[in-house]
Enzyme design. Structure first.
Site, mmCIF file in Angstrom:
data_model
loop_
_atom_site.group_PDB
_atom_site.id
_atom_site.type_symbol
_atom_site.label_atom_id
_atom_site.label_comp_id
_atom_site.label_asym_id
_atom_site.label_seq_id
_atom_site.Cartn_x
_atom_site.Cartn_y
_atom_site.Cartn_z
ATOM 1 N N LYS B 91 1.246 -1.476 0.261
ATOM 2 C CA LYS B 91 0.113 -0.112 0.318
ATOM 3 C C LYS B 91 0.415 1.222 0.275
ATOM 4 C CE LYS B 91 -3.468 2.754 2.799
ATOM 5 N NZ LYS B 91 -3.567 2.384 4.160
ATOM 6 N N GLY B 152 -8.419 9.565 8.649
ATOM 7 C CA GLY B 152 -8.683 9.617 10.008
ATOM 8 C C GLY B 152 -9.927 10.610 10.260
ATOM 9 N N ALA B 179 -9.715 5.264 2.882
ATOM 10 C CA ALA B 179 -10.054 6.887 4.181
ATOM 11 C C ALA B 179 -10.733 7.363 4.301
ATOM 12 C CB ALA B 179 -8.067 7.546 3.968
ATOM 13 N N GLY B 180 -10.491 8.136 5.003
ATOM 14 C CA GLY B 180 -11.583 9.141 5.323
ATOM 15 C C GLY B 180 -12.812 8.383 6.157
ATOM 16 N N THR B 202 -9.752 3.890 11.688
ATOM 17 C CA THR B 202 -9.921 4.546 12.594
ATOM 18 C C THR B 202 -12.028 4.743 12.935
ATOM 19 O OG1 THR B 202 -8.482 6.214 11.687
ATOM 20 C CG2 THR B 202 -10.014 6.435 13.620
#
Lengths: 65, 253
Positions: B91, B152, B179-180, B202
């Site tokens: 990644k 995050g 992400a996000g 997260t």
């Protein structure tokens, strides 16, 4: 000699990267190594000499996203 | 699917920030994920325990280059990861700014070119920019991972139009939203848009009950994938009665 190991100053008697790993007690197969920002494969550690001021990173698997 | 590996569960889970190794282990089991991400760091305590979890999970490992700000750092980290985890998967993150954690597309393409030529199977963390995507594909990437929102942040899909355009522009390239993502509904939306997977960390790790949240995300991703395959109806501006008018009684006196 004096080297920089994982960001901290470190005094070592080891002459090679393999010797350094033994000295620190790290598990040789469970870490990956870099010298001065370049990857050093496992097989090459014993032929990789350390010199004064070398920057060594010994990294292990860690949690990540 | 992803570099010729058939991955049934399209949720991929990060392994950081869990309240304990036991919770991480349980979250992996509850969501039944097949791919988990890991990093390389200077060893602290608990390293051996973490390695046990990785082994026992039976998951395919996707190591990251998180924290790298230059192509050179990312390439070195990728090589270290390949040796340590015995996988060509990487990644690839080349971070452009420490506050926004936004990808640096120039360093990313440069690192991707070097790594693909060296036999790595690169999962580049990128933006929804189509030209950057094209350059990554030219470099040899056979998967693209656009962000949903900053890492995050839990904002979900901040640019749905851009992601939709990306899906249309790369019909043959597996796309993973990385992400996000903050809520299962956002992961489901990504899948409904036709994305091939969702990678998050997260939102699960920091939930009050990470194990239950991992399960919820897995269900949402499955539902989204099923919905996409089933074919969503197009939205309309006007109402259209679903009950037939034919055969309706005349009851007006």
């Amino acid at each position: 000699m004096h080297i920089d190991l994982n960001g901290a100053s470190y005094e070592t008697a080891a002459q090679t990267l393999a010797g350094l790993i033994d000295e620190t007690g790290a598990e040789a197969d469970a870490v990956a190594t870099a010298l001065n920002g370049a990857f050093i494969p496992r097989d090459a550690r014993s032929e990789t000499p350390l010199i004064q001021g070398a920057k060594v990173e010994i990294l292990a698997p860690m949690q990540g996203g | 699917m992803f570099y010729d590996r058939d991955i049934k569960n399209r949720l991929m889970l990060g392994t950081a920030q869990y309240p304990s190794p036991e919770v991480l282990r349980a979250a992996i089991a509850a969501s039944d994920v097949e791919v988990i991400t890991v990093s390389l760091r200077r060893e602290g305590s608990g390293g051996a325990g973490f390695r046990d979890i990785l082994r026992q999970s039976g998951c395919r490992i996707l190591p990251n280059t998180a924290g790298c700000h230059t192509a050179r750092e990312a390439v070195t980290t990728a090589h270290m990861a390949r040796e340590l985890f015995g996988t060509n998967w990487i990644k690839l993150e080349v971070i452009g700014h420490a506050d926004t954690l936004q990808p640096d597309p120039f360093g990313l393409v440069e690192a991707a070119r070097i790594l693909c030529a060296d036999g790595f199977e690169v999962f580049p963390y990128t933006t929804e920019d189509l030209i950057v995507g094209e350059k990554l594909v030219e470099a040899g990437c056979r998967v693209l991972m656009p962000w949903g929102a900053p890492i995050g942040s839990g904002q979900g899909l901040r640019n749905i139009g851009g992601l939709r355009a990306m899906r249309a522009h790369f019909p043959k390239v597996p796309l993973i939203v990385d992400a996000g993502i903050g809520a299962p509904s956002q992961a489901m939306l990504a899948m409904e848009l036709g994305f091939d997977g969702v990678l998050l960390n997260t939102a699960v790790a920091k939930a009050r009950d990470p194990v239950a949240m991992a399960r919820a995300f897995a269900q949402a991703v499955t539902a989204g994938l099923d919905a996409y395959r089933a074919g969503l109806m197009p939205a309309r501006d006007m109402a259209q009665a679903s009950t037939p008018v034919f055969g309706m009684a005349e009851l007006l006196a």
